[in-house]
Structures are given as structure tokens and as C-alpha cells.
Design an enzyme around this catalytic site. Structure first.
Site, PDB file in Angstrom:
ATOM      1  N   SER A  22       0.827  -1.215   0.000  1.00 24.81           N
ATOM      2  CA  SER A  22       0.000   0.000   0.000  1.00 24.81           C
ATOM      3  C   SER A  22       0.857   1.258   0.000  1.00 24.81           C
ATOM      4  O   SER A  22       0.337   2.364   0.111  1.00 24.81           O
ATOM      5  CB  SER A  22      -0.924   0.000   1.218  1.00 24.81           C
ATOM      6  N   HIS A 155     -39.278  24.841  -9.234  1.00 22.90           N
ATOM      7  CA  HIS A 155     -39.393  24.044 -10.472  1.00 22.90           C
ATOM      8  C   HIS A 155     -38.628  24.699 -11.625  1.00 22.90           C
ATOM      9  O   HIS A 155     -38.953  24.485 -12.791  1.00 22.90           O
ATOM     10  CB  HIS A 155     -40.857  23.846 -10.894  1.00 22.90           C
ATOM     11  N   LYS A 282     -16.385  30.468 -27.909  1.00 23.93           N
ATOM     12  CA  LYS A 282     -16.839  29.882 -26.652  1.00 23.93           C
ATOM     13  C   LYS A 282     -16.083  30.354 -25.421  1.00 23.93           C
ATOM     14  O   LYS A 282     -14.876  30.551 -25.443  1.00 23.93           O
ATOM     15  CB  LYS A 282     -16.710  28.359 -26.729  1.00 23.93           C
ATOM     16  N   ASN A 284     -16.461  28.832 -21.606  1.00 21.12           N
ATOM     17  CA  ASN A 284     -17.204  27.799 -20.881  1.00 21.12           C
ATOM     18  C   ASN A 284     -16.938  27.815 -19.375  1.00 21.12           C
ATOM     19  O   ASN A 284     -15.815  28.097 -18.959  1.00 21.12           O
ATOM     20  CB  ASN A 284     -16.823  26.413 -21.427  1.00 21.12           C
ATOM     21  N   TYR A 316      -9.249  -6.294  13.016  1.00 24.15           N
ATOM     22  CA  TYR A 316      -8.669  -5.791  11.776  1.00 24.15           C
ATOM     23  C   TYR A 316      -8.786  -6.824  10.661  1.00 24.15           C
ATOM     24  O   TYR A 316      -8.622  -8.020  10.873  1.00 24.15           O
ATOM     25  CB  TYR A 316      -7.184  -5.442  11.983  1.00 24.15           C
ATOM     26  N   GLN A 321      -7.204  -1.809   4.412  1.00 21.46           N
ATOM     27  CA  GLN A 321      -6.108  -1.086   3.763  1.00 21.46           C
ATOM     28  C   GLN A 321      -6.633  -0.245   2.585  1.00 21.46           C
ATOM     29  O   GLN A 321      -6.033   0.766   2.219  1.00 21.46           O
ATOM     30  CB  GLN A 321      -5.049  -2.075   3.263  1.00 21.46           C
ATOM     31  N   LYS A 324      -7.771   4.026   2.503  1.00 21.80           N
ATOM     32  CA  LYS A 324      -7.028   5.277   2.331  1.00 21.80           C
ATOM     33  C   LYS A 324      -7.250   5.942   0.975  1.00 21.80           C
ATOM     34  O   LYS A 324      -7.427   7.149   0.887  1.00 21.80           O
ATOM     35  CB  LYS A 324      -5.541   5.038   2.599  1.00 21.80           C
TER      36      LYS A 324
HETATM   37  N1  ARG Z   1      -1.023  -1.262   5.423  1.00 22.82           N
HETATM   38  C1  ARG Z   1      -1.982  -1.705   6.378  1.00 22.82           C
HETATM   39  C2  ARG Z   1      -3.259  -0.915   6.257  1.00 22.82           C
HETATM   40  O1  ARG Z   1      -3.245   0.112   5.692  1.00 22.82           O
HETATM   41  C3  ARG Z   1      -1.425  -1.580   7.769  1.00 22.82           C
HETATM   42  C4  ARG Z   1      -1.991  -2.555   8.688  1.00 22.82           C
HETATM   43  C5  ARG Z   1      -1.587  -3.908   8.269  1.00 22.82           C
HETATM   44  N2  ARG Z   1      -1.861  -4.855   9.282  1.00 22.82           N
HETATM   45  C6  ARG Z   1      -1.782  -6.181   9.047  1.00 22.82           C
HETATM   46  N3  ARG Z   1      -2.035  -6.950  10.029  1.00 22.82           N
HETATM   47  N4  ARG Z   1      -1.479  -6.650   7.885  1.00 22.82           N
HETATM   48  O2  ARG Z   1      -4.284  -1.313   6.742  1.00 22.82           O
END
Ligand code: ARG
Length: 464
Positions: A22, A155, A282, A284, A316, A321, A324
Site C-alpha cells: 500500500s 421548479h 466559446k 465555458n 482488523y 487497507q 485510504k
Molecule cells: N497497510 C496496512 C493498512 O493500511 C497496515 C496494517 C496492516 N496490518 C496487518 N495486520 N497486515 O491497513
């Protein structure tokens, strides 16, 4: 070699490594990750879990790593998977054996929960400031246009006259609610998860309160299983961001509509418009269109997060992951949209003459004519019918209600007298609407004053 490779007999397949990593996304949180690690190491040393010298070495090493990252001297690698293990790897490379002690009594699960919360806290503050900037632009424009009559619509058909100030202040109110939701989200983001470990806390005597203080959190999370698997704050952010974008998309849509030749209520500054590659004439409103379009992205981010979290068992799961990319996208999109709307709006020219003449056509004073008859004793339903017939007469003649002569009016009802003309003048129609929340210039002046005071108050405090 992976930091976790001990129980493995083979290296990861390249596909595994790429799919699992990631770092391309979460490297954005390197400052938060380092800040969290510094707080954690300092606390470990205070608790005697590390020696003071070990604590110092780690803290100094982390600070240098931050410096080197900022100077572009260090490169993240996919082999190290994510931001947490990249930084830990840098640290071990830099300070050797002692670096291996940083991760004592910590898991990436509570670490990432911390990083995202730290990141979002900063971004909430940034979004908050941008909302306030846009509100200030709206307020300044509204102050200039308290007397600028324009048609109000329902409307998308002309309904009753309002002022540009009143119309603009409607958006101020939407943004005021957005700011409230943002501050509310901040409260639940502002909770410190370290000490939750992978899921079941830790047997080491950590001082969670100390870490909380060092990182400026309001409270510590109360359940380790929940703390490592809670992303409500991210969902909430994407939710409030979606509502905020919905508001911006409505504003953008009106600007697009108003800058058509047919409406002609506004002309955008050249610096905030774009041209066509084929049609030379134009100009725009691309920026407004993009804000409108990007609203869909943020809704998508919300749905991504909701779907991602749906049915996840405690605690978890790696699914998380994926949070994000969606969260960062929502943050970026909202910030850019707010950022571009403010100067686009403050540099726009509002064509108040066009607005005023549009307010005069279209029978926007018909309700006031009915109200006039109510004041002369006619029940409202009857007044409505009489005015309806008068409007039909005007449509057939191609004239407005102001242009009907008194004799003709008196054929409709003898209740109408000469004083009807000043009564149905569109400016008078607006001036009359003095109830709190109404468009009368004096009322809107009060609303603007209150809004200005509120804005000063919220400017002086950060999200809390
Ligand atoms: N890169 C992971 C995330 O964003 C960090 C946590 C990973 N934890 C694990 N047990 N693999 O979630």
C-alpha cells in the site's frame, strides 16, 4: 527480507508483493507515522520498557528520517509494503539493532488507525478553513447585493422576487451546516488508539494517556477490538464531504445556468473560464462543471468506504487497507473544489440589470396581488382565483400585472384600487418580506451581520 518473514520458508511471489503493498498510497502519511512513533518511543522510555538512551536514539533517528524524506533523499520501496514498515526499515538501517525495539507493544493495526486519525485531523482543519474562506466570499458578495432584485424559482420556473444577497446566503447556510458536521466528525476522529495492539492490547505497562497528551488527542479509545477496526470517522468524513459536495454541485449548477446567454445573470472572469478547441466564440464554465462532476467521485468514495466496512468481522481485516485511497480522494476533491469556487465567485460579474428585468417579467408579483386582495377582505382562495384570471388575461395580451389599467382590474374585482401599483412593484414585494429568514434588504442585512459574527467566532477556534 520482510520484517515478518520469520515463519515463512519462501519469499513472496512478486504478484503477492505488488497486490499486498500500500506504499504507493499510504506514503502520504509518513509525517503522521513518524509523529506516532516518536510519541510511542518516548513513552516506552518513560515506562522503562526502553532505556533513555534507546529512546533518544530512536527519536533522533526518526527525526532524521523525516528530514531526509522531506529532502527527497530516501525512497520508499514496495518490498517494505507500507509506510509503517518502510519507516521502520529506514530506522533499522540508520540506527541498527536499537531500531528493532521501536515496534515493542505495537501493531501496524493500532499504528495505522493512529496515522489515519492524525492525518484526518489535519485535513479536517484544512477543509474547515476552506469552507470559511468560501463563506467569507459569499458574505462579501451578499453585502454588495442586498438590493439586487432577482427572480426566485421553484421548479426552475419564476416564482417570487428575492435578492441576490438572499439567494447567496442560502449557500452560506448550507456551508454552516457542513462546518457543523465537520466539527462533529473531528470529535470522533480525535481519539487515540495506540495501546490496542493487534487487537487485544498488550501486557506491557504502556502509558496511553501520555501518548494521547503528546499527540494532542482529546481521549483514548475505549475498546481495543473496536479501536483497530473502527473506520467510522473516515466514513463520516466521506459522508459529510458528500453532503458538502452536493451543496457545491448545486451552486455550480446555478453558476453554469446563470452564465448562459439565456439567463445572462453572471459573467465569469476569463481567468476562471475556459475556451473551445474548435468554436472560437466559446467561453465555458468548466470549473463549475468539474465541481458538479467531481461530486460523483466523492459519493463514490463514500460508497467505497461503506461497502469496504460492510460485514467485516472483528477485528482488523486487510480489506481496511483500501480505506485510504477513498478517504484521500474525498479529502483532495473537496479541498480543490472549495479552493477553486472561492476565487471563481469573487471575480465573477453579476449582471444585476438582467436579474432585475427577469424578476419583472413572469408574474413574480402574482402572490402579492393575491395578498393585496386578502388585505381588502377577500378570502385567499378567492383571491388566488381572481389573480389567476388576471394572469391569464396578461398572457393573452402579452403584458405584465403592473401594466393592467385600473378599469380592467376593477372588472376583475372592484376591490382593486390605485394603490395596487406600488403594492405589486417587485421591489416592494421583497421589502415587505421582513420575517426572520425572509429576503427583505433590512432582514438580510441582519442575517449578514449575524453570519459575519458567527464566521468570526468559528474562525477563531479550530475544529473541536
Ligand atoms: N497497510 C496496512 C493498512 O493500511 C497496515 C496494517 C496492516 N496490518 C496487518 N495486520 N497486515 O491497513
Amino acid at each position: 527480507m520482510k520484517l515478518w518473514s520469520g515463519r515463512f520458508t519462501k519469499a513472496s511471489d512478486k504478484l503477492t508483493e505488488d497486490f499486498n503493498a500500500s506504499i504507493a498510497v499510504d506514503q502520504r502519511m509518513y509525517r503522521q507515522d513518524i509523529a506516532g512513533s516518536i510519541a510511542h518511543a518516548t513513552m516506552l522510555a518513560r515506562q522503562g520498557i526502553l532505556t533513555p538512551e534507546e529512546g533518544d536514539l530512536i527519536v533522533t533517528g526518526l527525526k532524521e528520517i523525516q528530514q531526509e524524506l522531506e529532502e527527497g533523499k530516501l525512497e520508499f520501496t514496495v518490498e517494505a509494503e507500507d509506510v509503517h514498515m518502510n519507516i521502520e526499515t529506514f530506522l533499522i538501517r540508520k540506527i541498527g539493532e536499537v531500531g528493532k525495539k521501536l515496534h515493542t507493544a505495537r501493531s501496524r493495526n493500532d499504528q495505522v488507525a493512529l496515522d489515519v486519525r492524525l492525518y484526518l485531523r489535519d485535513e479536517i482543519q484544512a477543509v474547515r478553513n476552506l469552507i470559511i474562506d468560501l463563506q467569507q466570499v459569499i458574505l462579501d458578495l451578499a453585502s454588495k447585493h442586498r438590493q439586487s432584485i432577482m427572480p426566485g424559482y421553484t421548479h426552475l420556473q419564476k416564482a417570487q422576487p428575492v435578492t441576490l444577497a438572499h439567494h447567496l446566503m442560502a449557500y452560506f447556510e448550507m456551508l454552516r451546516r457542513d462546518l457543523g458536521r465537520l466539527d462533529d466528525c473531528f470529535k470522533r476522529t480525535n481519539s487515540m488508539p495506540l495501546g490496542s495492539g493487534a487487537l487485544a492490547g498488550t501486557g506491557f505497562p504502556l502509558d496511553r494517556e501520555l501518548v494521547k497528551e503528546k499527540l494532542g488527542f482529546e481521549e483514548i479509545t475505549r475498546n481495543s477490538l473496536d479501536a483497530v477496526s473502527d473506520r467510522d470517522f473516515a466514513v463520516e468524513f466521506a459522508g459529510l464531504a458528500s453532503i458538502l459536495m452536493m451543496h457545491l454541485s448545486r451552486f455550480a449548477e446555478e453558476i453554469i445556468l446563470w452564465s448562459t446567454e439565456e439567463f445572462g445573470f453572471v459573467e465569469l472572469d476569463d481567468a476562471f473560464s475556459t475556451g473551445s478547441s474548435i468554436m472560437p466564440q466559446k467561453k465555458n464554465p468548466d470549473l463549475a462543471e468539474l465541481v458538479r462532476g467531481k461530486t460523483g467521485r466523492v459519493y463514490g468514495d463514500l460508497i467505497t468506504l461503506l461497502t469496504l466496512m460492510k460485514s467485516l468481522p472483528l477485528a482488523y481485516n486487510k480489506d481496511m487497507q483500501e480505506d485510504k485511497e477513498a478517504l484521500f480522494d474525498a479529502v483532495d476533491t473537496v479541498k480543490k473544489s472549495l479552493m477553486v469556487l472561492a476565487p471563481m465567485l469573487s471575480s465573477a460579474k453579476f449582471r444585476t440589470d438582467r436579474m432585475a428585468s427577469a424578476a419583472r417579467g413572469g408574474f413574480t408579483n402574482a402572490t402579492d396581488l393575491a395578498d393585496y386582495l386578502v388585505n381588502k377582505g377577500l378570502p385567499f382562495r378567492d383571491a388566488h382565483a381572481v389573480v389567476g384570471r388576471a394572469v391569464l388575461y396578461c398572457i393573452q395580451k402579452g403584458i405584465s400585472l403592473e401594466e393592467v389599467d385600473l378599469a380592467t382590474y376593477r372588472d376583475f374585482t372592484p376591490l382593486i384600487e390605485k394603490d395596487v401599483y406600488p403594492y405589486i412593484d417587485v421591489l416592494q414585494c421583497v421589502i415587505r418580506r421582513q420575517l426572520p429568514g425572509g429576503p427583505a434588504p433590512d432582514t438580510v442585512e441582519q442575517a449578514i451581520k449575524e453570519a459575519g459574527e458567527w464566521l468570526r467566532r468559528v474562525k477563531n477556534v479550530s475544529a473541536e
